[in-house]
Design a protein around this motif. Sequence first.
Motif, PDB file in Angstrom:
ATOM      1  N   GLY A   1      -2.736  -1.821  11.814  1.00 39.00           N
ATOM      2  CA  GLY A   1      -3.968  -2.433  11.932  1.00 39.00           C
ATOM      3  C   GLY A   1      -4.417  -3.632  11.489  1.00 39.00           C
ATOM      4  O   GLY A   1      -3.865  -4.469  11.169  1.00 39.00           O
ATOM      5  N   ILE A   2      -5.620  -4.021  11.912  1.00 42.68           N
ATOM      6  CA  ILE A   2      -6.193  -5.422  11.332  1.00 42.68           C
ATOM      7  C   ILE A   2      -5.960  -5.868  10.096  1.00 42.68           C
ATOM      8  O   ILE A   2      -5.330  -6.981   9.836  1.00 42.68           O
ATOM      9  CB  ILE A   2      -7.419  -5.602  12.006  1.00 42.68           C
ATOM     10  CG1 ILE A   2      -7.585  -5.523  13.457  1.00 42.68           C
ATOM     11  CG2 ILE A   2      -8.018  -6.900  11.490  1.00 42.68           C
ATOM     12  CD1 ILE A   2      -9.129  -5.539  14.054  1.00 42.68           C
ATOM     13  N   LEU A   3      -6.323  -4.924   9.289  1.00 43.34           N
ATOM     14  CA  LEU A   3      -6.155  -5.328   7.906  1.00 43.34           C
ATOM     15  C   LEU A   3      -4.720  -5.299   7.226  1.00 43.34           C
ATOM     16  O   LEU A   3      -4.437  -6.094   6.503  1.00 43.34           O
ATOM     17  CB  LEU A   3      -6.775  -4.166   6.911  1.00 43.34           C
ATOM     18  CG  LEU A   3      -8.512  -4.237   7.094  1.00 43.34           C
ATOM     19  CD1 LEU A   3      -9.032  -3.308   6.392  1.00 43.34           C
ATOM     20  CD2 LEU A   3      -9.171  -5.524   6.329  1.00 43.34           C
ATOM     21  N   ALA A   4      -3.778  -4.454   7.792  1.00 46.04           N
ATOM     22  CA  ALA A   4      -2.665  -4.525   7.568  1.00 46.04           C
ATOM     23  C   ALA A   4      -1.740  -6.027   7.833  1.00 46.04           C
ATOM     24  O   ALA A   4      -1.075  -6.472   6.973  1.00 46.04           O
ATOM     25  CB  ALA A   4      -1.808  -3.448   8.322  1.00 46.04           C
ATOM     26  N   ALA A   5      -2.133  -6.224   9.065  1.00 49.31           N
ATOM     27  CA  ALA A   5      -1.796  -7.715   9.583  1.00 49.31           C
ATOM     28  C   ALA A   5      -2.265  -8.742   8.536  1.00 49.31           C
ATOM     29  O   ALA A   5      -1.656  -9.804   8.193  1.00 49.31           O
ATOM     30  CB  ALA A   5      -2.225  -7.940  10.869  1.00 49.31           C
ATOM     31  N   GLU A   6      -3.548  -8.820   8.035  1.00 52.91           N
ATOM     32  CA  GLU A   6      -4.132  -9.735   7.204  1.00 52.91           C
ATOM     33  C   GLU A   6      -3.386  -9.728   6.036  1.00 52.91           C
ATOM     34  O   GLU A   6      -3.095 -10.574   5.378  1.00 52.91           O
ATOM     35  CB  GLU A   6      -5.600  -9.369   7.148  1.00 52.91           C
ATOM     36  CG  GLU A   6      -6.588  -9.817   8.095  1.00 52.91           C
ATOM     37  CD  GLU A   6      -6.524 -11.252   8.250  1.00 52.91           C
ATOM     38  OE1 GLU A   6      -6.741 -12.086   7.487  1.00 52.91           O
ATOM     39  OE2 GLU A   6      -6.422 -11.719   9.695  1.00 52.91           O
ATOM     40  N   PHE A   7      -2.932  -8.595   5.405  1.00 54.15           N
ATOM     41  CA  PHE A   7      -2.291  -8.453   4.074  1.00 54.15           C
ATOM     42  C   PHE A   7      -1.038  -8.866   4.222  1.00 54.15           C
ATOM     43  O   PHE A   7      -0.531  -9.570   3.453  1.00 54.15           O
ATOM     44  CB  PHE A   7      -2.329  -6.973   3.501  1.00 54.15           C
ATOM     45  CG  PHE A   7      -3.534  -6.536   2.861  1.00 54.15           C
ATOM     46  CD1 PHE A   7      -3.716  -7.076   1.335  1.00 54.15           C
ATOM     47  CD2 PHE A   7      -4.344  -5.597   3.484  1.00 54.15           C
ATOM     48  CE1 PHE A   7      -4.811  -6.672   0.718  1.00 54.15           C
ATOM     49  CE2 PHE A   7      -5.604  -5.344   2.597  1.00 54.15           C
ATOM     50  CZ  PHE A   7      -5.821  -5.822   1.447  1.00 54.15           C
ATOM     51  N   GLY A   8      -0.378  -8.795   5.625  1.00 53.03           N
ATOM     52  CA  GLY A   8       1.123  -9.315   5.696  1.00 53.03           C
ATOM     53  C   GLY A   8       0.909 -10.918   5.582  1.00 53.03           C
ATOM     54  O   GLY A   8       1.922 -11.511   5.420  1.00 53.03           O
ATOM     55  N   LYS A   9      -0.268 -11.582   5.850  1.00 51.41           N
ATOM     56  CA  LYS A   9      -0.189 -13.115   5.881  1.00 51.41           C
ATOM     57  C   LYS A   9      -0.014 -13.439   4.021  1.00 51.41           C
ATOM     58  O   LYS A   9       0.037 -14.709   3.994  1.00 51.41           O
ATOM     59  CB  LYS A   9      -1.540 -13.572   6.399  1.00 51.41           C
ATOM     60  CG  LYS A   9      -1.640 -13.528   7.824  1.00 51.41           C
ATOM     61  CD  LYS A   9      -3.007 -13.892   8.244  1.00 51.41           C
ATOM     62  CE  LYS A   9      -3.291 -13.538   9.776  1.00 51.41           C
ATOM     63  NZ  LYS A   9      -4.732 -13.635  10.040  1.00 51.41           N
ATOM     64  N   LEU A  10      -0.259 -12.573   3.206  1.00 49.70           N
ATOM     65  CA  LEU A  10      -0.373 -12.762   1.944  1.00 49.70           C
ATOM     66  C   LEU A  10       1.049 -13.516   1.522  1.00 49.70           C
ATOM     67  O   LEU A  10       1.312 -14.477   0.707  1.00 49.70           O
ATOM     68  CB  LEU A  10      -0.305 -11.602   1.174  1.00 49.70           C
ATOM     69  CG  LEU A  10      -0.628 -11.596  -0.383  1.00 49.70           C
ATOM     70  CD1 LEU A  10      -1.894 -12.678  -0.649  1.00 49.70           C
ATOM     71  CD2 LEU A  10      -0.761 -10.254  -1.070  1.00 49.70           C
ATOM     72  N   LYS A  11       2.146 -13.211   2.406  1.00 54.59           N
ATOM     73  CA  LYS A  11       3.428 -13.885   1.821  1.00 54.59           C
ATOM     74  C   LYS A  11       3.486 -15.465   1.960  1.00 54.59           C
ATOM     75  O   LYS A  11       4.085 -15.916   1.217  1.00 54.59           O
ATOM     76  CB  LYS A  11       4.618 -13.303   2.787  1.00 54.59           C
ATOM     77  CG  LYS A  11       4.997 -11.722   2.412  1.00 54.59           C
ATOM     78  CD  LYS A  11       6.170 -11.276   3.203  1.00 54.59           C
ATOM     79  CE  LYS A  11       5.540 -10.680   4.810  1.00 54.59           C
ATOM     80  NZ  LYS A  11       6.336 -10.042   5.697  1.00 54.59           N
TER      81      LYS A  11
END
Length: 330
Positions: A29-39
């Motif tokens: 989902g959208i939030l998972a994708a956002e957290f993915g950007k953390l890297k």
Amino acid sequence: MEELSIKIENCTNLDELESIRVEIFGKKGILAAEFGKLKSVPPAEKKDFAKNLNDKKSALMEIFEAKKSTLESQALEQQLKSEALDVSLYGYEQTKGAIHPVKDTMDKIIDYFVSLNFAVESGPLVENDFNNFEALNLPKNHPAREMQDTFFFADKNLLRTHTSPVQVRTMLNSDIPIRMIAPGAVFRRDYDLTHTPMFHQVEGLVVDKSGVVSFANLKAILTDFLHYMFGDVEVRFRPSFFPFTEPSTEVDISCVFCDGDGCRVCSHTGWLEVLGSGVVDSNVFKAVGYENVSGYAFGIGVERFAMLLHKIPDLRTLFEGDIRLLEQFK
Ligand SMILES: [Zn+2]
């Protein structure tokens, strides 16, 4: 993020909400994708980025949960409304059947005699003149035939006027000793408060070698029978006339309505006539070819008994099929 919370707010049903949940909070989902950007966030900003994202997630979760609970209670309300009972509608009435008072009385009478080892016999409703009259000491042109208003068929057969022809049939087909009753419908041309064209009788007959059965036996058995049916009543045997018995007797009981004090039902005599009986006339035995025998017979009017037992004033009500009368016998 603003448009996500609006999307949740605008959602109108639980199915839609579920797909929104997958879209925002799902593994892809959208939030998972956002957290993915953390890297790819520079180390110095990571902490703030993550905190910011977690705050947004919590806020969205809160909106989501609130929406979910609103939609769930709406759905429940909808369901309750659709399943509501309209108590003003007529339901399906469950009625309980009852045994007709005539049948009930007949059964009671039969039970008594069966317990004394009487056989239960039956015969046809359409009879010939011999069985219904002639064999019962009622030869052609005998004035006593007038006592019974008969329905005749064109072929001279008739609707039996009493259950006595069953006696004749039984005697013609069996040897002594005989102990029998014959319950069944009989027919006469008559209609008033105490007469209907069809009614029921229980005929009784006992025959044995000459001298074995007597009037005393008849008296004893009928007295006991009437006590069984009506309880503690007085029983009286009164001389009478029937073509098929000699001597003949009508049997009275003390009035069940007034205990013998006298009332309208008993014509202020204190007595009610309940059955006819007598010692079988020798002409009847002659007609069926019996010799050196003796016996007694009796005839019970079933409707008469039912009326007295249930205090029914008009015989005709027993055959009108009025549910209000019948319901009283449940
Ligand atoms: Zn009375």
